[in-house]
Design an enzyme around this catalytic site. Structure first.
Site, short mmCIF file in Angstrom:
data_model
loop_
_atom_site.label_atom_id
_atom_site.label_comp_id
_atom_site.label_asym_id
_atom_site.label_seq_id
_atom_site.Cartn_x
_atom_site.Cartn_y
_atom_site.Cartn_z
N GLY A 116 1.01 -1.28 -0.07
CA GLY A 116 -0.08 -0.01 -0.18
C GLY A 116 0.91 1.10 0.08
O GLY A 116 2.28 1.28 -0.27
N LEU A 117 0.28 2.43 0.28
CA LEU A 117 1.06 3.29 0.49
C LEU A 117 2.43 3.36 1.30
O LEU A 117 3.46 3.83 0.71
CB LEU A 117 0.36 4.76 0.84
CG LEU A 117 -0.71 5.18 -0.09
CD1 LEU A 117 -1.59 6.49 0.80
CD2 LEU A 117 0.00 5.61 -1.46
N ALA A 118 2.19 2.71 2.35
CA ALA A 118 3.27 2.71 3.42
C ALA A 118 4.18 1.83 2.57
O ALA A 118 5.37 2.11 2.61
CB ALA A 118 2.69 2.29 4.54
N GLY A 119 3.69 0.66 2.48
CA GLY A 119 4.76 -0.58 1.90
C GLY A 119 5.33 -0.25 0.57
O GLY A 119 6.62 -0.50 0.56
N ARG B 60 -16.82 13.51 12.66
CA ARG B 60 -17.29 11.95 12.37
C ARG B 60 -17.82 11.17 13.42
O ARG B 60 -18.99 10.81 13.30
CB ARG B 60 -16.18 11.27 11.77
CG ARG B 60 -15.69 11.60 10.38
CD ARG B 60 -14.52 10.88 10.04
NE ARG B 60 -14.00 11.27 8.51
CZ ARG B 60 -13.16 10.86 8.00
NH1 ARG B 60 -12.33 10.08 8.38
NH2 ARG B 60 -12.82 11.31 6.68
N ARG C 130 -8.77 9.69 13.89
CA ARG C 130 -8.02 10.32 12.91
C ARG C 130 -8.81 11.41 11.95
O ARG C 130 -9.95 11.32 11.83
CB ARG C 130 -7.66 9.00 11.99
CG ARG C 130 -6.90 9.55 10.57
CD ARG C 130 -6.75 8.40 9.62
NE ARG C 130 -7.78 8.07 9.04
CZ ARG C 130 -8.18 8.45 7.97
NH1 ARG C 130 -8.01 9.35 7.47
NH2 ARG C 130 -9.33 7.74 7.39
C1 LIG Z 1 -12.79 3.79 1.34
C2 LIG Z 1 -11.76 4.49 2.28
C3 LIG Z 1 -11.28 6.04 1.99
C4 LIG Z 1 -10.63 6.54 2.62
N1 LIG Z 1 -10.11 8.05 2.19
C5 LIG Z 1 -9.32 8.22 2.88
C6 LIG Z 1 -8.56 9.92 2.69
O1 LIG Z 1 -9.36 10.37 1.55
N2 LIG Z 1 -7.60 10.41 2.96
C7 LIG Z 1 -6.75 9.76 3.86
O2 LIG Z 1 -5.75 10.23 4.21
N3 LIG Z 1 -7.04 8.48 4.23
C8 LIG Z 1 -8.26 7.66 3.80
N4 LIG Z 1 -8.45 6.36 3.85
C9 LIG Z 1 -7.60 5.70 4.88
C10 LIG Z 1 -6.31 5.28 4.17
O3 LIG Z 1 -6.74 5.03 2.76
C11 LIG Z 1 -5.71 3.92 4.66
O4 LIG Z 1 -5.59 4.23 5.89
C12 LIG Z 1 -4.40 3.82 4.19
O5 LIG Z 1 -4.35 3.82 2.85
C13 LIG Z 1 -3.49 2.54 4.56
O6 LIG Z 1 -2.38 2.42 3.87
P1 LIG Z 1 -1.19 1.08 4.11
O7 LIG Z 1 -0.29 1.27 3.17
O8 LIG Z 1 -1.08 1.07 5.62
O9 LIG Z 1 -2.30 -0.15 3.96
P2 LIG Z 1 -2.95 -0.71 2.78
O10 LIG Z 1 -3.20 0.19 1.65
O11 LIG Z 1 -4.33 -1.49 3.26
O12 LIG Z 1 -1.90 -1.93 2.20
C14 LIG Z 1 -1.92 -3.18 2.89
C15 LIG Z 1 -1.22 -4.17 1.93
O13 LIG Z 1 -0.53 -5.23 2.79
C16 LIG Z 1 -0.82 -6.16 2.15
N5 LIG Z 1 -1.13 -7.40 2.97
C17 LIG Z 1 -1.96 -7.02 4.02
N6 LIG Z 1 -2.12 -8.23 4.84
C18 LIG Z 1 -1.12 -9.11 4.32
C19 LIG Z 1 -0.75 -10.67 4.70
N7 LIG Z 1 -1.10 -11.19 5.64
N8 LIG Z 1 0.37 -11.01 3.64
C20 LIG Z 1 0.93 -10.15 2.87
N9 LIG Z 1 0.57 -8.96 2.37
C21 LIG Z 1 -0.33 -8.41 3.03
C22 LIG Z 1 -1.96 -5.81 1.27
O14 LIG Z 1 -1.71 -6.79 0.12
C23 LIG Z 1 -1.46 -4.39 0.72
O15 LIG Z 1 -0.53 -4.49 -0.01
C24 LIG Z 1 -9.38 5.65 3.31
C25 LIG Z 1 -9.96 4.43 3.61
C26 LIG Z 1 -10.96 3.75 3.04
C27 LIG Z 1 -11.09 2.63 3.24
#
Ligand SMILES: Cc1cc2nc3c(=O)[nH]c(=O)nc-3n(C[C@H](O)[C@H](O)[C@H](O)COP(=O)(O)OP(=O)(O)OC[C@H]3O[C@@H](n4cnc5c(N)ncnc54)[C@H](O)[C@@H]3O)c2cc1C
Ligand code: HEM
Ligand code: HEM
Ligand code: SF4
Ligand code: F3S
Ligand code: FES
Lengths: 249, 226, 642
Positions: free
Chosen positions: C47-50, C335, C440
Site C-alpha cells: 500500500g502507500l506505506a509498503g 465524524r 483520525r
Molecule cells: C474507502 C476509504 C477511503 C479513505 N479515504 C481516505 C482519505 O481520503 N484520506 C486519507 O488520508 N485516508 C483515507 N483512508 C484511509 C487510508 O486509505 C488508509 O488508512 C491507508 O491507505 C492505509 O495504507 P497502508 O499502506 O497502511 O495499507 P493498505 O493500503 O491497506 O495496504 C496493505 C498492504 O498489505 C498487504 N497485506 C495485508 N495483509 C497481508 C498479509 N497477511 N500478507 C501479505 N500482504 C498483506 C496488502 O496486500 C496491501 O498491499 C480511506 C480508507 C478507506 C477504506
C-alpha cells in the site's frame, strides 16, 4: 424484496494447465439489490454448503477502483453496463430467467490461474519497463516550482485513472494492451515532470508490451468501450506518435 | 537505417509502415479514380490521359520512366503493406490465445474495422485480376494495347466482370474508411481541432471513391459509355 | 519465543520538538553505502506505506523483498482513498503551518497520540507533496498551474491536496511506479499473491516470515535482516466495513502472537456517510465522501417506524436532529458525533429505508436553493454512485446513509523509530498504532502512510542495521522449520476440518457481535457479554468450519478461513481493551462516560496513556502495559461542537 432466478454458465478450470469447461448453475432467489459479485458469493456459499469448491474470481475493493475484478459477462468485459467494473454491476440489470455466461479474460498474455482468475502480471512488467518518472525519494524540488497548466493536468489525470484491470485486452479482437500502455504513457508523457524520460520510456514500454505477447492495435476501439474508466483511444494515437518521434530523439 | 529496422521490429512500428504505405495507396486510389472518371469525357480524352501518363517527364525521363517509378513505389508499398499486415495478423491471432470466447459482443467502433483483413485479401485478389484484365490484357476478350478506352468499355460489357468490379468496391470502401481513420490514429493525426472530423472525412472519401469507381462499369453496362 | 516482559521505550529524541527529528537523523548510525546491498529487508504490504518504503529502501541500496496478497502491488487498499492528503504547505496563505497541522492532529486525536511523532508527521507532510508531484501524481491544479487545495474534516485551513475523487489511487500509483522501477532494476523482488502467515523470531530478533503463495499454495520461509509490516488496518473484524474484502489482521496478529505489543485495539473509526446495508448478502459497505454533508440535511421521521415515503412526511414531523442538537455545527459535526447520533436514532426506532437502518441525507432544500445543476456539478459522481448501488435517485428522494467501520487507529505498538517491541520488526502505515490517537482526521492516513514509508523507515532501519548487523540466520535454521511446521499444521487443520459451515458465515456472525458490542458506542455489560460470546463462537468456528478444496492451488475459501481465525482473537482483544479503558475518547465511546449533553468524557487523569497488550499464550489472558502520554505543547482540552 425483489428477487430473480437466473441460470449461470460459468467457466471452470482447475488450474493453468487443466482443461476448462462451462458449468451450469441455477441461482435462485437472488436479490436485485445485490451486486454481481455478491450474487457469486451467494452461489459460492451454496456450493460450499454442498461440499463443493466455490467459483474462484478475483476481487478486493468492490467499489470499482482496485482493478482486481474482471470477467466477461455475456460477451462483455465487466458486463453489460458501460463504464463500470464487474463489482459495480448490480443484479437489477438482469431479469428473471436470464441466462448469464461468465468467462475469464482470454488472452495468451493472461493465462488462466483458476476458473475466472487470470495472471495479469504482464501489465506490471510493462510499468516496470518504463512506466515511471525516475526520481529518488528526497530529491524533489518544491511542488509548486513547476506550474502545470490545468488543461494538461486534467488530461494527464484522465489517462491516469486506468485501474489496470485488463478489460481492454479482454475486449480487443487482437488482445492488444495498447489502451493500458497508452494510458500510462500519456499520463507521464504529458506532464512536464515526465519529459526527460519521455522517449526512452515510450520505447521501453512498447518493447515490453510486444515481448509479453499482446497483439497489435488495429484501432478497433473495443477497448475504450469496455474500459470501466472510459480511457480514450486518443491516448493510443499519442503513444503511436511518441513512438515515432522517439526514433528521432 | 538501424532506427528504421528497430522501428519496424515493434508492433507499433509495423503499423506505422502500414499506415504510411496505406496512405500512398489511398492517394493512388483517389488519383486513379479521378483519372478513370475522364472516361465520361470520351475516348480521346481518356486515351490522351493514358498517353500523358506514359510520356510525362520526357525528355528528362525516358518513356514510361515516371510511370515505372510510380509502379515501383506502388509495388513496394503494396509489398510492405501486405507483409506488415500478415505479420501483425498472425501475431494478433496468436495473442488471442487458443481458448475462444463462448460469447463475445462486438464492442468495436465500426463494422469496417473488423473487415480490414479479409477486405485486404479481396482487394489483393481484385488487383491481380485487374492488372491481368486492363494492364496486361491476359484475361481480356479483345485487349488492344494503347487503347485503354476500348479496353475498359469492351471489358465491362462482360457483365460478370462488371459485377465483380462493383462488388469489389464494397470491401475497398470499408478498407479505405477504416484505413484512413486508423492511419490517423497510427500517425497521431489527432489534433483536438480535427479529432472529430476524422471519421466523417474518411467516410466521405470512401463513399466518393466507391461511387466514382462503380459509376464506370454501371455506365458501360447501361450503354451510357460506349 | 516470547518476550517475557515488554519494555515500552518510545525512544523519543531529546531537544525541542521542532528539532527532534533533525537531531535524531543526525545521531542515527548510517550504513556505509557499499554495505547496504548486504542487507535483506522484507516488506510485507504494498500500500502507500509498503510500496513507498520498499521503493525508497531499494533506491538507497538495500535488497528488498516485497509481498502483497493481491495479484499486483497496485491493488492495495490505499487505492480506494478518495478525499485527499493533508500537508502543511500553506500554499493558500491562510495561516497554515507545520505547527498548526501538528496541533490539529493531536487535538483531533483527542489527546491520545504521541506528540513527538505527530510533530514529525506534520513536518514531513511538506516533503510528501514535493515527492509525489515529482513522480507525476496529477494533483488538482488552479488555472494558473499551481496546486489546488480543499478544506477537509474539521480543519479551519485549506490544506488538503487531491486528485479528483481518487487521491489514494494516484498516490498509490506514484509509489507503485517507484516500486516497479526498482523491480525493473532488480533491487526489489516482488511477491504478489503472497500472504504472510507468520513471523519468525529467533533469539529475540525478527528474522523472517512465512508466506503462502496464494497461486500454487506453496508455503515458503523468507529470511531477512529486518522485517517491515505495512499490512493495513483491521476494520474487517466488523465483517462489513469500507475496507477491501481481503484486508486482514493476520500479519499483524501473528506478529503480536510472536511478541509484538498491540496498542489501543479498541480505537476504531466509524465513518458517518456510508450506504446502509441492503440485505444479508451484503459483502461490504461503500463510503461516500463526507463533503455531502456540506449541502445535505440529515433527518429522521419523528414518529417511530414511520412507513411513509420521505416526501409524504411533512416538515413538522421531521427531526433534523444534528441541527437541533448542535445549532452551530449542525450537519457538519465531526465524524464520531455524527455517527453516534445516527446510531441513536436508528436504535430508537427512527431508522428509515426497507431495513430501517439508515437516516436521510436530504438535498431537496439545497436543490431548491442552488438549483439542480449546481448540485450535479458538486456531487454528480457521488449521486451516480449512490444510484448505481441502491437503484434510487437522490435528486428525487433523499439518500439513506448510515455509519460504517472505516479506519483503525489501533495497531502494533511502535517507538519513535517505528520499531515494534520485537527488535528488527518495524510497522508502518495503518498497521501501526499510528499518530492519530483515538481519532483520525480526514486526509491524514495517506499522509502518515507516505511519511512512514518514504521518509522515516528508510533512515531508522539503517540505524538498526548499522547497530545490529546482519541477522546471519538463514531460512534453514531450526527456528524457521518450527514456525513452518506450525503454519502447515494450521492450514492442514482448516482443510481437514469436518465441518459444515463456511468461514464467511462465521465472519458475518463475528462481525455482528463486534459491531453491536464494540462498535460506535460501548458499555461494560455489552463488552463483557461479547467477551463471553466471541470465544464461544471461535470454538464453534474451529469445530464446524468447512474449507473446500486443497492447499496446493488457489483456494480463496482457505485464505478467508485463515483470516477469520485471526479476527476472532483480535476481536476479543478489542473488547478487552475497550473494557479497561473506562473513559470516552475519540472513536471510543463508553456510554458510562459521557457529559450531561451526551458528549464523550475523557479521563486524562487515569487514561492519558496508550494501552499496549502483550500476548501471553493461547487461552491465557493478555497482559496490559501502558505507555504514558505527555502533552507539552498541546494542552488537553474538552472538544466542543455545540
Ligand atoms: C474507502 C476509504 C477511503 C479513505 N479515504 C481516505 C482519505 O481520503 N484520506 C486519507 O488520508 N485516508 C483515507 N483512508 C484511509 C487510508 O486509505 C488508509 O488508512 C491507508 O491507505 C492505509 O495504507 P497502508 O499502506 O497502511 O495499507 P493498505 O493500503 O491497506 O495496504 C496493505 C498492504 O498489505 C498487504 N497485506 C495485508 N495483509 C497481508 C498479509 N497477511 N500478507 C501479505 N500482504 C498483506 C496488502 O496486500 C496491501 O498491499 C480511506 C480508507 C478507506 C477504506
Ligand atoms: C493489397 C492488399 C491489401 C491488404 C492485404 C491490406 C491489408 C490491410 C490490413 C490488414 C490493414 C490493417 C487493419 C487495420 O489497421 O485495421 C490495413 C490497413 C490499411 N490499409 Fe490496407 N490492405 C491492402 C490494400 C490497401 C489499399 C489498396 C489501400 C488504399 C486504399 C490500403 C489502405 C490502408 C490504410 C490507409 C490502412 C490503415 C493503416 C493503419 O491502420 O495505420 N490498403 N490494410
Ligand atoms: C472501376 C474502376 C477502375 C477502372 C475503370 C480502372 C481502370 C484501369 C485502367 C484502364 C488501367 C490501365 C491503365 C493503363 O494501362 O494505361 C488500370 C490500371 C491499374 N489500376 Fe485500375 N481501374 C479501376 C479501379 C482500380 C482500383 C480500385 C485499384 C486499386 C485498388 C486499381 C489499381 C490499378 C493498378 C495498380 C493499375 C496498374 C497501373 C500500372 O501499373 O500501369 N484500379 N486501371
Ligand atoms: S485502460 Fe481501462 S480497461 Fe484497460 S486496464 Fe486500464 S482501466 Fe482497465
Ligand atoms: S480494441 Fe484493440 S485494436 Fe486497438 S483500439 Fe483498442 S487496442
Ligand atoms: S473489486 Fe476492485 S475494482 Fe472490482
Amino acid at each position: 424484496m425483489e428477487t430473480i432466478d437466473i441460470v449461470l454458465h460459468v467457466w471452470r478450470q482447475a488450474g493453468p494447465k487443466a482443461k476448462g469447461r462451462f458449468e451450469r448453475h441455477e441461482a435462485k432467489q437472488i436479490s436485485t439489490h445485490a451486486s454481481f459479485l455478491e450474487m457469486l458469493d451467494v452461489v459460492n456459499e451454496r456450493l460450499m454448503e454442498q461440499g463443493q469448491e466455490p467459483i474462484a474470481f478475483e476481487h478486493d475493493c468492490r467499489e470499482g477502483i482496485c482493478g482486481s475484478c474482471g470477467m466477461v459477462i455475456n460477451g462483455k468485459p465487466h458486463g453489460p453496463v458501460k463504464a463500470i467494473t464487474a463489482c459495480q454491476l448490480h443484479m437489477r440489470t438482469f431479469s428473471n430467467g436470464d441466462e448469464i455466461w461468465i468467462e475469464p479474460w482470454r488472452a495468451k498474455a493472461f493465462p488462466v490461474v483458476k476458473d475466472l482468475v487470470v495472471d495479469r502480471s504482464a501489465l506490471d512488467r510493462i510499468i516496470a519497463a518504463g512506466g515511471f518518472i525516475s526520481v529518488n525519494t528526497g530529491s524533489a524540488q518544491d511542488a509548486n516550482a513547476i506550474p502545470v497548466g490545468k488543461d494538461v493536468a486534467d488530461e494527464a489525470m484522465d489517462a491516469a485513472q486506468c485501474i489496470g484491470c485488463g478489460a481492454c485486452v479482454a475486449a480487443c479482437p487482437n488482445a492488444s494492451a495498447m489502451l493500458f500502455t497508452a494510458a500510462k504513457a500519456t499520463h507521464l508523457n504529458l506532464l512536464p515532470q515526465g519529459q526527460p524520460e519521455r522517449w526512452e520510456r515510450t520505447r521501453r514500454m512498447v518493447a515490453r508490451m510486444d515481448q509479453e505477447g499482446f497483439g497489435s492495435c488495429t484501432n478497433h476501439g473495443a477497448c475504450q468501450n469496455a474500459c470501466p474508466k472510459s480511457i480514450s483511444v486518443d491516448t493510443i494515437a499519442w503513444l503511436n506518435g511518441d513512438l515515432l518521434k522517439s526514433q528521432f530523439e | 537505417m538501424p532506427r528504421v529496422g528497430k522501428l519496424y521490429d515493434s508492433t507499433i512500428g509495423k503499423k506505422i509502415f502500414m499506415a504510411a504505405t496505406g496512405a500512398i495507396l489511398w492517394l493512388f486510389v483517389i488519383g486513379h479514380m479521378i483519372g478513370n472518371l475522364k472516361i465520361f469525357l470520351g475516348a480521346e480524352h481518356f486515351n490522351a490521359y493514358a498517353e500523358f501518363l506514359r510520356t510525362v517527364g520526357e525528355p528528362l525521363f525516358p518513356e514510361s520512366g515516371l510511370l515505372w517509378i510510380a509502379r515501383i513505389v506502388l509495388l513496394v508499398s503494396v509489398g510492405v503493406h501486405m507483409l506488415a499486415a500478415l505479420q501483425l495478423t498472425l501475431l494478433s491471432w496468436a495473442a488471442r490465445g487458443t481458448e475462444k470466447y463462448r460469447k463475445q459482443d462486438q464492442l468495436a467502433f465500426s463494422y469496417a474495422s473488423r473487415t480490414m483483413r479479409w477486405g485486404g485479401v479481396i482487394i489483393l485478389l481484385f488487383l491481380i485480376f485487374h492488372v491481368l484484365h486492363l494492364t496486361l490484357g491476359t484475361v481480356h476478350p479483345s485487349f488492344e494495347p494503347g487503347s485503354p478506352y476500348h479496353n475498359v468499355v469492351a471489358g465491362f460489357r462482360v457483365w460478370p466482370v462488371s459485377l465483380f468490379y462493383i462488388l469489389a468496391m464494397i470491401p475497398l470502401g470499408f478498407h479505405m474508411y477504416h484505413g484512413l481513420w486508423s492511419a490517423c490514429q497510427t500517425l497521431d493525426v489527432n489534433n483536438k481541432r480535427i479529432r472529430d472530423l476524422r471519421r466523417p472525412f474518411s467516410m466521405a472519401v470512401a463513399l466518393v471513391v466507391v461511387a466514382g469507381n462503380i459509376s464506370i462499369p454501371l455506365a458501360v453496362l447501361a450503354g451510357f459509355v460506349h | 519465543m516470547q518476550v517475557d516482559s515488554m519494555k515500552l521505550d518510545a525512544k523519543i529524541p531529546g531537544g525541542p520538538i521542532q528539532e527532534k527529528w533533525d537531531r535524531h537523523r543526525f545521531e542515527m548510525k548510517l550504513v556505509n553505502p557499499a554495505n547496504k546491498r548486504k542487507y535483506d529487508v522484507l516488506v510485507v504490504g504494498s500500500g502507500l506505506a509498503g510500496a513507498s518504503a520498499a521503493a525508497t529502501m531499494a533506491e538507497l541500496g538495500y535488497n528488498v523483498k516485497c509481498f502483497c496478497y493481491q495479484d499486483s502491488p497496485r491493488r492495495a487498499h490505499s487505492i480506494a482513498a478518495q478525499g485527499g492528503i493533508n500537508a502543511a504547505k500553506n500554499y493558500q496563505g491562510d495561516g497554515d503551518s507545520i505547527y498548526r497541522l501538528f496541533y490539529d492532529t493531536v487535538k483531533g486525536g483527542d489527546f491520545r497520540a504521541r506528540e513527538a511523532n505527530v510533530y514529525r508527521l506534520a513536518e514531513l507532510s511538506v516533503n510528501i507533496i514535493d515527492q509525489c508531484v515529482a513522480q507525476g501524481v496529477p494533483f488538482a491544479r488552479e488555472y494558473g498551474g499551481l496546486l489546488a487545495n480543499r478544506s477537509f474534516g474539521g480543519a479551519q485551513v485549506s490544506r488538503t491536496f487531491y486528485a479528483r475523487g481518487q487521491t489514494g489511487q494516484q498516490l498509490l500509483l506514484g509509489a507503485y511506479q517507484a516500486l516497479e522501477r526498482q523491480i525493473g532494476t532488480g533491487k526489489v523482488k516482488m511477491y504478489p499473491r503472497s500472504e504472510m502467515l507468520d513471523l519468525v523470531v529467533i533469539d529475540g530478533r525478527a528474522r523472517g516470515i512465512l508466506v503462502r503463495d496464494l497461486g500454487d499454495g506453496r508455503i515458503r520461509a523468507f529470511a531477512g535482516d529486518a522485517v517491515v509490516l505495512a499490512t493495513g488496518g483491521y476494520s474487517n473484524v466488523f465483517y462489513l466495513s469500507t475496507n477491501a474484502k481481503g484486508c486482514n489482521v493476520t500479519a499483524a496478529w501473528r506478529a503480536h502472537r510472536r511478541g509484538a505489543g498491540f496498542a489501543n485495539p479498541c480505537f476504531t473509526q466509524i465513518h458517518p456517510t456510508c450506504i446502509p446495508q441492503s440485505g444479508d448478502y451484503q459483502s461490504k459497505l461503500t463510503l461516500m465522501s463526507e463533503s455531502l454533508r456540506n449541502d445535505g440535511r440529515i433527518w429522521v421521521p419523528k414518529k417511530k417506524g414511520d412507513e411513509r415515503r420521505a416526501a409524504e412526511i411533512p416538515e413538522q414531523e421531521r427531526d433534523y436532529y444534528l441541527e437541533r442538537l448542535y445549532p452551530s455545527f449542525g450537519n457538519l459535526t465531526p465524524r464520531d458525533i455524527a455517527s453516534r447520533r445516527a446510531k441513536e436514532q436508528v436504535d430508537n426506532g427512527h431508522g428509515v429505508g426497507p431495513q430501517k437502518n439508515g437516516v436521510f441525507l436530504d438535498f431537496s432544500d439545497a436543490i431548491r436553493r442552488l438549483g439542480k445543476k449546481l448540485i450535479e456539478e458538486r456531487y454528480g459522481n457521488l449521486f451516480d454512485m449512490y444510484m448505481r448501488i441502491t437503484g434510487e435517485d437522490p435528486y428525487e428522494r433523499p439518500m439513506r446513509i448510515y455509519p460504517a467501520p472505516h479506519y483503525t487507529m489501533g495497531g502494533l505498538w511502535v517507538d519513535y523509530n517505528l520499531e515494534s517491541t520485537i527488535p528488527g520488526l518495524f510497522v508502518i502505515g495503518e498497521a501501526n498504532f499510528s499518530d492519530h490517537g483515538a481519532n483520525r482526521l480526514g486526509a491524514s492516513a495517506l499522509m502518515q502512510g507516505l511519511a512512514d514509508g518514504y521518509f522515516i523507515i528508510p533512515y531508522t532501519i539503517g540505524n538498526f542495521l548499522a547497530r545490529e548487523g546482519n541477522s546471519k540466520i538463514g531460512d534453514d535454521h531450526a527456528g524457521f522449520r518450527e514456525v513452518e511446521d506450525q503454519t502447515r499444521a494450521r492450514v492442514k487443520r482448516l482443510l481437514e476440518n469436518n465441518g459444515k459451515r463456511t468461514a464467511a458465515s462465521f465472519h458475518r456472525e463475528l462481525g455482528r457481535i463486534v459491531w453491536e458490542h464494540c462498535g460506535m458506542a460501548r458499555n461494560q455489560g455489552d463488552l463483557e457479554e461479547a467477551l463471553r460470546m466471541i470465544p464461544e463462537l471461535r470454538e464453534r468456528f474451529w469445530a464446524e468450519v468447512f474449507v473446500p478444496g486443497q492447499g496446493e492451488d488457489l483456494n480463496q475459501a482457505l485464505e478467508h478461513a485463515g483470516r477469520v481465525g485471526d479476527f476472532f482473537e483480535l476481536a476479543e482483544l478489542m473488547c478487552r481493551d475497550a473494557l479497561v479503558r473506562e473513559e470516552s475518547c475519540g472513536g471510543h465511546f463508553r456510554e458510562e462516560y459521557q457529559t450531561a449533553e451526551g458528549e464523550a468524557k475523557r479521563d486524562d487523569e487515569n487514561f492519558s496513556h496508550s494501552s499496549v497488550w502483550e500476548f501471553t499464550g493461547e487461552g491465557s489472558a493478555p497482559r496490559e502495559h501502558r505507555e504514558p502520554l505527555e502533552f507539552e505543547h498541546v494542552k488537553p482540552s474538552q472538544r466542543s461542537y455545540k
